[in-house]
Design a protein around this motif. Structure first.
Motif, short mmCIF file in Angstrom:
data_model
loop_
_atom_site.label_atom_id
_atom_site.label_comp_id
_atom_site.label_asym_id
_atom_site.label_seq_id
_atom_site.Cartn_x
_atom_site.Cartn_y
_atom_site.Cartn_z
N PHE A 1 -12.49 -50.74 -50.75
CA PHE A 1 -12.68 -49.30 -50.56
C PHE A 1 -13.93 -48.87 -51.32
CE2 PHE A 1 -8.24 -49.53 -49.40
CZ PHE A 1 -8.07 -48.51 -48.47
N ASN A 2 -14.68 -47.94 -50.75
CA ASN A 2 -15.80 -47.33 -51.45
C ASN A 2 -15.27 -46.38 -52.52
OD1 ASN A 2 -18.19 -48.35 -50.11
ND2 ASN A 2 -17.52 -47.20 -48.32
N VAL A 3 -15.97 -46.31 -53.65
CA VAL A 3 -15.57 -45.38 -54.71
C VAL A 3 -15.78 -43.95 -54.23
CG1 VAL A 3 -16.08 -47.02 -56.54
CG2 VAL A 3 -17.84 -45.41 -55.80
N ARG A 4 -15.00 -43.01 -54.77
CA ARG A 4 -15.09 -41.61 -54.40
C ARG A 4 -15.78 -40.80 -55.50
NH1 ARG A 4 -10.90 -44.86 -52.02
NH2 ARG A 4 -9.50 -43.57 -50.76
N GLU A 5 -16.95 -40.33 -55.24
CA GLU A 5 -17.66 -39.40 -56.13
C GLU A 5 -17.78 -39.92 -57.56
OE1 GLU A 5 -15.80 -35.61 -55.88
OE2 GLU A 5 -15.73 -35.60 -53.69
N ARG A 6 -17.91 -41.22 -57.74
CA ARG A 6 -18.05 -41.75 -59.09
C ARG A 6 -19.50 -41.66 -59.53
NH1 ARG A 6 -15.19 -47.33 -60.01
NH2 ARG A 6 -13.49 -45.99 -59.27
N THR A 7 -19.72 -41.03 -60.65
CA THR A 7 -21.09 -40.80 -61.10
C THR A 7 -21.62 -41.93 -61.97
OG1 THR A 7 -20.21 -39.52 -62.98
CG2 THR A 7 -20.81 -38.30 -60.98
N GLU A 8 -20.75 -42.67 -62.61
CA GLU A 8 -21.15 -43.80 -63.45
C GLU A 8 -20.42 -45.04 -62.98
OE1 GLU A 8 -22.60 -46.50 -65.56
OE2 GLU A 8 -23.44 -44.47 -65.82
N LEU A 9 -21.17 -46.10 -62.65
CA LEU A 9 -20.58 -47.28 -62.01
C LEU A 9 -20.18 -48.38 -62.99
CD1 LEU A 9 -22.93 -47.51 -58.89
CD2 LEU A 9 -20.74 -46.29 -59.14
N GLY A 10 -20.42 -48.17 -64.27
CA GLY A 10 -20.01 -49.17 -65.25
C GLY A 10 -18.55 -49.01 -65.61
N ILE A 11 -18.16 -49.58 -66.74
CA ILE A 11 -16.78 -49.48 -67.20
C ILE A 11 -16.78 -49.31 -68.71
CG2 ILE A 11 -16.53 -52.00 -67.36
CD1 ILE A 11 -13.57 -51.59 -66.56
N THR A 12 -15.95 -48.41 -69.21
CA THR A 12 -15.86 -48.14 -70.64
C THR A 12 -14.52 -48.63 -71.19
OG1 THR A 12 -14.97 -45.92 -70.21
CG2 THR A 12 -17.36 -46.12 -70.44
N ASN A 13 -14.41 -48.58 -72.52
CA ASN A 13 -13.16 -48.96 -73.18
C ASN A 13 -12.98 -48.05 -74.39
OD1 ASN A 13 -10.83 -50.24 -73.93
ND2 ASN A 13 -11.79 -52.19 -74.47
N VAL A 14 -12.74 -46.77 -74.10
CA VAL A 14 -12.68 -45.74 -75.13
C VAL A 14 -11.59 -46.01 -76.15
CG1 VAL A 14 -12.31 -43.27 -75.55
CG2 VAL A 14 -13.63 -44.01 -73.56
N LYS A 15 -10.43 -46.49 -75.70
CA LYS A 15 -9.29 -46.71 -76.59
C LYS A 15 -9.20 -48.13 -77.11
CE LYS A 15 -6.48 -43.04 -74.53
NZ LYS A 15 -5.17 -42.69 -73.92
N GLY A 16 -10.20 -48.94 -76.83
CA GLY A 16 -10.20 -50.32 -77.33
C GLY A 16 -9.07 -51.17 -76.76
N ARG A 17 -8.77 -50.99 -75.50
CA ARG A 17 -7.70 -51.74 -74.85
C ARG A 17 -8.09 -53.22 -74.69
NH1 ARG A 17 -3.02 -49.06 -74.63
NH2 ARG A 17 -2.46 -50.20 -72.74
N PRO A 18 -7.11 -54.16 -74.74
CA PRO A 18 -7.42 -55.57 -74.47
C PRO A 18 -7.94 -55.73 -73.04
CG PRO A 18 -5.26 -55.34 -75.49
CD PRO A 18 -5.70 -53.96 -75.10
#
Length: 209
Positions: free
Chosen positions: A188-205
């Protein structure tokens, strides 16, 4: 003098004929019935794995702004619940890849797997490459997917590509049906995503592959 009639017929009694015929056909009937149940179970497993792949790609594509590891945890938790009836977590492998344009030109132009995450205990590597493939070359020149049916993301957007594999164990006739792998893909194509990277704000494994 006693006269015996040699043409005299014995009295006929067919009361046990139906029972004898039924005893002959019963094993065949049971085999066909159980075999039909096995085929239905296999068909349902295919349907559930197919839907799991579609749901994984679709839910990942619905995340707006930017994907975070916490979002992925929730997506995979939902997938675990969806596939609980077939034990998808322990008998399957779900792979989610973010496929994007690599931003290069000339002979190096193509697609890249910017990030990739996996879920499930089954040992199954990604079919079309690991995270980082195509970043600096044209190894994914035609996109991702089966030969002749590859799909590509346009510059500035991304495709959520899901691969779900599952080991099906026959319930009734393991010697006849044998264990087999059920595998489906979805994108599926992403919907209105402005940033295509990935973050880990909460430090999840990380659910790395």
């Amino acid at each position: 003098m006693l006269i015996r009639n040699g043409n005299r017929k014995l009295p006929s009694d067919a009361r046990g004929a139906a029972l004898i015929e039924f005893s002959y056909t019963l094993p065949v009937f049971i085999f066909l019935m159980l075999g039909g149940m096995e085929l239905v179970n296999l068909a349902l497993a295919n349907l559930k794995v197919s839907r799991a792949a579609e749901t994984l790609a679709d839910n990942a594509a619905r995340v707006r702004s930017q994907m975070d590891e916490n979002d992925l945890d929730q997506i995979f938790t939902g997938l675990d619940k969806q596939g609980s009836s077939i034990d998808l977590k322990n008998k399957g492998r779900s792979i989610l890849s973010s496929v994007q344009d690599n931003g290069l030109g000339g002979g190096a132009k193509g697609q890249t797997i910017r990030w990739q995450r996996c879920f499930g205990a089954k040992a199954k590597p990604p079919k079309y490459g690991a995270e980082g493939k195509g970043k600096s070359d044209a190894s994914l020149k035609n996109g991702i997917g089966p030969t002749g049916r590859q799909i590509s993301a346009q510059p500035g957007t991304a495709i959520m590509f899901a691969e779900v594999s599952y080991d099906y164990d026959p319930v009734i006739f393991p010697k006849f049906f044998l264990q087999r792998e059920i595998r489906y893909e979805a994108a599926f194509n992403v919907r209105e995503r402005t940033e295509l990277g990935i973050t880990n704000v909460k430090g999840r494994p990380l659910k790395s592959c």
